[in-house]
Design an enzyme around this catalytic site. Sequence first.
Site, mmCIF file in Angstrom:
data_model
loop_
_atom_site.group_PDB
_atom_site.id
_atom_site.type_symbol
_atom_site.label_atom_id
_atom_site.label_comp_id
_atom_site.label_asym_id
_atom_site.label_seq_id
_atom_site.Cartn_x
_atom_site.Cartn_y
_atom_site.Cartn_z
ATOM 1 N N LYS A 155 -2.096 -1.564 -3.926
ATOM 2 C CA LYS A 155 -2.988 -0.406 -3.827
ATOM 3 C C LYS A 155 -2.175 0.868 -3.863
ATOM 4 O O LYS A 155 -1.188 0.951 -3.147
ATOM 5 C CB LYS A 155 -3.753 -0.499 -2.503
ATOM 6 C CG LYS A 155 -4.616 0.702 -2.216
ATOM 7 C CD LYS A 155 -5.227 0.567 -0.850
ATOM 8 C CE LYS A 155 -5.992 1.853 -0.573
ATOM 9 N NZ LYS A 155 -6.330 2.003 0.797
ATOM 10 N N LYS A 157 0.855 -1.184 0.000
ATOM 11 C CA LYS A 157 0.000 0.000 0.000
ATOM 12 C C LYS A 157 0.891 1.233 0.000
ATOM 13 O O LYS A 157 1.718 1.412 0.900
ATOM 14 C CB LYS A 157 -0.899 -0.015 1.244
ATOM 15 C CG LYS A 157 -1.734 1.249 1.355
ATOM 16 C CD LYS A 157 -2.760 1.153 2.451
ATOM 17 C CE LYS A 157 -3.486 2.463 2.605
ATOM 18 N NZ LYS A 157 -4.513 2.407 3.651
HETATM 19 C C1 PBG Z 1 -7.342 3.377 5.664
HETATM 20 C C2 PBG Z 1 -7.605 3.277 4.203
HETATM 21 C C3 PBG Z 1 -7.410 4.241 3.202
HETATM 22 C C4 PBG Z 1 -7.929 3.684 2.020
HETATM 23 C C5 PBG Z 1 -8.376 2.404 2.346
HETATM 24 N N1 PBG Z 1 -8.156 2.170 3.684
HETATM 25 C C6 PBG Z 1 -6.904 5.626 3.255
HETATM 26 C C7 PBG Z 1 -5.529 5.925 3.660
HETATM 27 O O1 PBG Z 1 -4.695 5.048 3.857
HETATM 28 O O2 PBG Z 1 -5.271 7.114 3.824
HETATM 29 C C8 PBG Z 1 -7.999 4.358 0.681
HETATM 30 C C9 PBG Z 1 -9.086 3.869 -0.216
HETATM 31 C C10 PBG Z 1 -9.418 4.775 -1.348
HETATM 32 O O3 PBG Z 1 -8.778 5.822 -1.573
HETATM 33 O O4 PBG Z 1 -10.379 4.443 -2.068
HETATM 34 N N2 PBG Z 1 -6.027 3.459 6.055
#
Ligand code: PBG
Length: 327
Positions: free
Chosen positions: A249, A196
């Site tokens: 992601k 991520k």
């Molecule tokens: C929580 C999380 C996030 C997303 C999914 N889980 C945001 C982040 O890490 O700031 C992003 C999902 C999206 O942008 O559709 N940590």
Amino acid sequence: MTTFPTVRMRRLRQSEALRALVRETALDPGDFILPFFVAEGRRVRREVSAMPGVCQLSVDELVGEVKALDGSGVGSVLLFGIPDEKDAVGSQAYARDGVVQRAVAAVKDARPGLIVITDVCLCEYTDHGHCGIIEDGQVLNDPSLELLARMAQSHADAGADVVAPSDMMDGRVGAIRRLLDESGHANTLIMAYSAKFASGFYGPFREAAGSAPRFGDRRSYQMDPGNGREALREIELDVAEGADIVMVKPALAYLDLVRRARDRFAQPLAAYNVSGEYAMVKAAAAQGWIDERRIVMEILTGIKRAGADLIITYHARDAARWLHECP
Ligand code: PBG
């Protein structure tokens, strides 16, 4: 090598029937996961301004939405909670009667066959908006693990089929697996947000989930966008800790990693078509600058062709409908 005029590539493209016959990548609504944002209250539907068509929903409204998925072929949903109360340690994240815990129970009650996946991360529940516990302005890794594991257990207690840790703390998959196993949830799956990245593409999500950090950013725990080999190490570690499904992601700027992960690991691979990717398509479509349906199907096909088995996407409902309409 035999070549033109003996070989004519266009021979394969003469009709839709032929094209369908030789098409290498087909989308299936069963591969889509549709995210929802669950808020406190009743009869709440608040549209997220940068995500047309996506709303914060109260549990009763959510139940209506998942019932409406019947017949669409979309068989799984991903739930994010928006609690009314936040504190330094994200207490609502692992409260037995927290908003996600109640949502899971209500959805499983209404549609037992639907796969319910929950996001496991503290940022929506902490008053500082970071994904772990804070001390002296630092996000602490190890003390956050216990809270994440408790959060996952509370989701499993409520009936979640899959928990999806998105916090990027080291060791969280192992910590979650241990606690799930100890608490009688050996069959609960873990879908790990393994690779991520610290991404600008999450902008609209932070409005949707009310999870923007109050200070600093997430670069000390989410990955640097330049790093591909490191993404493979992250995935390898999550697999070693017991992840059932791994993830890359965001999706679109990281399709090379979807492909590299697919080539290297046998585990089911998910890609998250995130909020900013959705918002860009919606904005351009609203201007009449692109054909939304064509663009969405092309994007989803690209993610699948890159190697993703599962696609988390806010377009899931529309894409499933278009797949049914399209012969
Ligand atoms: C929580 C999380 C996030 C997303 C999914 N889980 C945001 C982040 O890490 O700031 C992003 C999902 C999206 O942008 O559709 N940590």
